[in-house]
Motif scaffolding. Structure first.
Motif, PDB file in Angstrom:
ATOM      1  N   CYS A 283      28.162 -44.373  44.981  1.00  0.00           N
ATOM      2  CA  CYS A 283      29.615 -44.220  44.798  1.00  0.00           C
ATOM      3  C   CYS A 283      30.083 -44.847  43.484  1.00  0.00           C
ATOM      4  N   LEU A 284      29.455 -45.956  43.094  1.00  0.00           N
ATOM      5  CA  LEU A 284      29.867 -46.637  41.874  1.00  0.00           C
ATOM      6  C   LEU A 284      29.508 -45.835  40.633  1.00  0.00           C
ATOM      7  N   PHE A 285      28.407 -45.094  40.693  1.00  0.00           N
ATOM      8  CA  PHE A 285      28.047 -44.290  39.526  1.00  0.00           C
ATOM      9  C   PHE A 285      29.172 -43.286  39.246  1.00  0.00           C
ATOM     10  N   PRO A 286      29.590 -43.121  37.978  1.00  0.00           N
ATOM     11  CA  PRO A 286      30.760 -42.279  37.656  1.00  0.00           C
ATOM     12  C   PRO A 286      30.446 -40.784  37.650  1.00  0.00           C
ATOM     13  N   HIS A 287      30.087 -40.240  38.793  1.00  0.00           N
ATOM     14  CA  HIS A 287      29.742 -38.829  38.898  1.00  0.00           C
ATOM     15  C   HIS A 287      30.898 -37.916  38.467  1.00  0.00           C
ATOM     16  N   LEU A 288      32.110 -38.246  38.862  1.00  0.00           N
ATOM     17  CA  LEU A 288      33.263 -37.388  38.563  1.00  0.00           C
ATOM     18  C   LEU A 288      33.565 -37.375  37.070  1.00  0.00           C
ATOM     19  N   PHE A 289      33.532 -38.546  36.449  1.00  0.00           N
ATOM     20  CA  PHE A 289      33.761 -38.646  34.999  1.00  0.00           C
ATOM     21  C   PHE A 289      32.666 -37.878  34.258  1.00  0.00           C
ATOM     22  N   TYR A 290      31.435 -38.118  34.622  1.00  0.00           N
ATOM     23  CA  TYR A 290      30.317 -37.441  33.968  1.00  0.00           C
ATOM     24  C   TYR A 290      30.445 -35.923  34.122  1.00  0.00           C
ATOM     25  N   GLY A 291      30.772 -35.471  35.342  1.00  0.00           N
ATOM     26  CA  GLY A 291      30.879 -34.038  35.596  1.00  0.00           C
ATOM     27  C   GLY A 291      31.934 -33.374  34.749  1.00  0.00           C
ATOM     28  N   GLN A 292      33.090 -34.044  34.590  1.00  0.00           N
ATOM     29  CA  GLN A 292      34.161 -33.460  33.795  1.00  0.00           C
ATOM     30  C   GLN A 292      33.822 -33.452  32.306  1.00  0.00           C
ATOM     31  N   VAL A 293      33.194 -34.519  31.849  1.00  0.00           N
ATOM     32  CA  VAL A 293      32.775 -34.604  30.443  1.00  0.00           C
ATOM     33  C   VAL A 293      31.735 -33.534  30.138  1.00  0.00           C
ATOM     34  N   LYS A 294      30.774 -33.376  31.034  1.00  0.00           N
ATOM     35  CA  LYS A 294      29.728 -32.373  30.847  1.00  0.00           C
ATOM     36  C   LYS A 294      30.327 -30.971  30.837  1.00  0.00           C
ATOM     37  N   LYS A 295      31.300 -30.742  31.716  1.00  0.00           N
ATOM     38  CA  LYS A 295      31.937 -29.424  31.797  1.00  0.00           C
ATOM     39  C   LYS A 295      32.620 -29.073  30.479  1.00  0.00           C
ATOM     40  N   TYR A 296      33.200 -30.082  29.830  1.00  0.00           N
ATOM     41  CA  TYR A 296      33.933 -29.841  28.586  1.00  0.00           C
ATOM     42  C   TYR A 296      32.994 -29.726  27.386  1.00  0.00           C
ATOM     43  N   TYR A 297      32.147 -30.707  27.206  1.00  0.00           N
ATOM     44  CA  TYR A 297      31.285 -30.736  26.021  1.00  0.00           C
ATOM     45  C   TYR A 297      30.051 -29.841  26.163  1.00  0.00           C
ATOM     46  N   GLY A 298      29.666 -29.534  27.376  1.00  0.00           N
ATOM     47  CA  GLY A 298      28.436 -28.763  27.584  1.00  0.00           C
ATOM     48  C   GLY A 298      28.609 -27.268  27.585  1.00  0.00           C
ATOM     49  N   SER A 299      29.830 -26.784  27.402  1.00  0.00           N
ATOM     50  CA  SER A 299      30.076 -25.345  27.433  1.00  0.00           C
ATOM     51  C   SER A 299      30.664 -24.866  26.110  1.00  0.00           C
ATOM     52  N   THR A 300      30.134 -23.751  25.626  1.00  0.00           N
ATOM     53  CA  THR A 300      30.669 -23.183  24.383  1.00  0.00           C
ATOM     54  C   THR A 300      31.929 -22.360  24.652  1.00  0.00           C
ATOM     55  N   GLU A 301      32.093 -21.925  25.895  1.00  0.00           N
ATOM     56  CA  GLU A 301      33.284 -21.156  26.269  1.00  0.00           C
ATOM     57  C   GLU A 301      34.142 -21.997  27.197  1.00  0.00           C
ATOM     58  N   ARG A 302      35.419 -22.059  26.911  1.00  0.00           N
ATOM     59  CA  ARG A 302      36.340 -22.855  27.705  1.00  0.00           C
ATOM     60  C   ARG A 302      36.831 -22.059  28.925  1.00  0.00           C
ATOM     61  N   GLU A 303      36.384 -22.504  30.088  1.00  0.00           N
ATOM     62  CA  GLU A 303      36.824 -21.868  31.338  1.00  0.00           C
ATOM     63  C   GLU A 303      38.291 -22.192  31.598  1.00  0.00           C
ATOM     64  N   TRP A 304      38.718 -23.402  31.202  1.00  0.00           N
ATOM     65  CA  TRP A 304      40.091 -23.846  31.352  1.00  0.00           C
ATOM     66  C   TRP A 304      40.727 -24.018  29.970  1.00  0.00           C
ATOM     67  N   THR A 305      42.039 -24.194  29.966  1.00  0.00           N
ATOM     68  CA  THR A 305      42.738 -24.510  28.724  1.00  0.00           C
ATOM     69  C   THR A 305      42.444 -25.957  28.338  1.00  0.00           C
ATOM     70  N   GLU A 306      42.683 -26.273  27.068  1.00  0.00           N
ATOM     71  CA  GLU A 306      42.496 -27.661  26.616  1.00  0.00           C
ATOM     72  C   GLU A 306      43.380 -28.615  27.430  1.00  0.00           C
ATOM     73  N   LYS A 307      44.587 -28.164  27.718  1.00  0.00           N
ATOM     74  CA  LYS A 307      45.532 -28.998  28.465  1.00  0.00           C
ATOM     75  C   LYS A 307      44.998 -29.309  29.868  1.00  0.00           C
ATOM     76  N   LYS A 308      44.409 -28.297  30.524  1.00  0.00           N
ATOM     77  CA  LYS A 308      43.889 -28.505  31.875  1.00  0.00           C
ATOM     78  C   LYS A 308      42.669 -29.419  31.856  1.00  0.00           C
ATOM     79  N   HIS A 309      41.795 -29.236  30.873  1.00  0.00           N
ATOM     80  CA  HIS A 309      40.627 -30.110  30.740  1.00  0.00           C
ATOM     81  C   HIS A 309      41.060 -31.567  30.554  1.00  0.00           C
ATOM     82  N   LEU A 310      42.048 -31.770  29.698  1.00  0.00           N
ATOM     83  CA  LEU A 310      42.520 -33.123  29.410  1.00  0.00           C
ATOM     84  C   LEU A 310      43.130 -33.760  30.652  1.00  0.00           C
TER      85      LEU A 310
END
Length: 339
Positions: A283-310
């Motif tokens: 639970c302490l490991f930041p899975h949610l933070f990591y997942g969101q960061v990976k979703k943003y930086y790991g994709s060349t195509e933005r599934e969401w808007t910049e505003k939604k990602h932020l």
């Protein structure tokens, strides 16, 4: 794909076929037949994995888990293979989706999760099947994710065109790198390796998405479990951590709620005090933070808007930061769960 051709493999008098969901490799149809309603799923896993899923459904059902039955074809097969894709027909079970904010329904979810894990213990692996194994991988995975965050931190620090997402990431990444290190330390000092060794012998299934969207309460209040295509062999902690994150995302981490949820689980599949320290680490490991960061930086195509990602990153940061004091306090509350 003409789904009517798939349905020709079943001895059903089909009246109507309705597409419920189509995500390309994965799709779901409602099949309305004279004899009743059924659910047809296109499942994006290989044949060995599919056979293990079907074997697991049978094993879980025989041990009291309520999950839709797999319907056999006219040739007695449990799936249809067509054009390199696999289709499975399930009975249709009707019920309402349980709600996390209703205490009795949350209790059903957690006690049902415990029952699921207990019912899966001892499952055998038939020769022609290929189960997913995540057992024993946590330490390497935690360190790999830590290293990825470190690399991203260095890259974004050097970037000349930082955006608001970068700024939020850089503002908080050191806090989450500290969480990674603390989680790894707790895991290293825990009974994790011993538990993994025992589970290699006895086997336990994790659903991986034992959440409200994959559950239903029937009119009698019985809990039914759906969507078994992500089953993996691992410690039950994986599922517990995921449902805790699902619930806490709705309101931030809360010690009383966490203790209540785990007490419901404990009634059907008791864990030891030492095993709950493995949960604290996960639970302490930041899975949610990591997942969101990976979703943003790991994709060349933005599934969401910049505003939604932020906004989603800010939400995940707030949730992750709210858990530290709760998890620390939970160490002193474990005995209440064990009662």
């Amino acid at each position: 794909m003409n789904i009517a051709k798939v349905m020709m493999n079943y001895s059903l008098n089909v009246k109507k076929i309705c597409l419920l969901s189509d995500k390309g490799k994965k799709a779901v149809w409602l099949i309305n037949a004279v004899s009743g309603d059924f659910i047809l799923k296109k499942i994006p896993i290989n044949e060995g994995r599919l056979k293990f899923m079907i074997h697991s459904i049978s094993f879980l059902t025989s041990n009291g888990v309520l999950t839709p039955s797999v319907m056999r074809t006219t040739n007695g097969e449990e799936f249809v293979a067509m054009n390199g894709e696999y289709y499975v027909l399930f009975e249709k079970v009707y019920g309402k989706k349980p709600k996390y904010n209703k205490k009795k329904e949350l209790a059903k979810i957690m006690s049902g999760l415990g029952q699921f894990h207990k019912a899966s213990t001892g499952i055998e692996i038939p020769k022609n099947t290929e189960p997913s194994f995540l057992l024993g991988t946590w330490k390497d995975e935690f360190r790999r994710r830590y290293n990825q965050l470190e690399i991203l931190k260095k890259e974004r620090k050097l970037a000349s065109n930082k955006n608001k997402f970068d700024e939020q990431f850089l503002l908080h990444v050191d806090s989450f790198l500290s969480q990674c290190n603390e989680a790894i330390s707790i895991l290293d000092a825990s009974c994790y390796e011993t538990w993994v060794g025992n589970t290699q012998r006895n086997k336990t299934l994790c659903h991986q998405d034992f959440a409200a969207g994959n559950l239903a309460l029937d009119k009698k209040g019985n809990l039914h479990v759906f969507d078994m295509d992500s089953l993996t062999i691992d410690l039950p902690i994986r599922d517990i951590r995921k449902i805790l994150n699902k619930v806490m995302k709705k309101q931030r981490w809360d010690l009383t709620l966490m203790t209540e949820m785990l007490s419901y689980y404990q009634k059907t599949n008791p864990l030891s005090k030492e095993q709950y320290f493995v949960l604290i680490a996960d639970c302490l490991f930041p899975h949610l933070f990591y997942g969101q960061v990976k979703k943003y930086y790991g994709s060349t195509e933005r599934e969401w808007t910049e505003k939604k990602h932020l906004q989603r990153l800010k939400d995940m940061i707030a949730i992750e930061l709210s858990k530290e004091k709760v998890l620390q306090a939970f160490k002193g509350e474990i005995d209440k769960v064990l009662k």
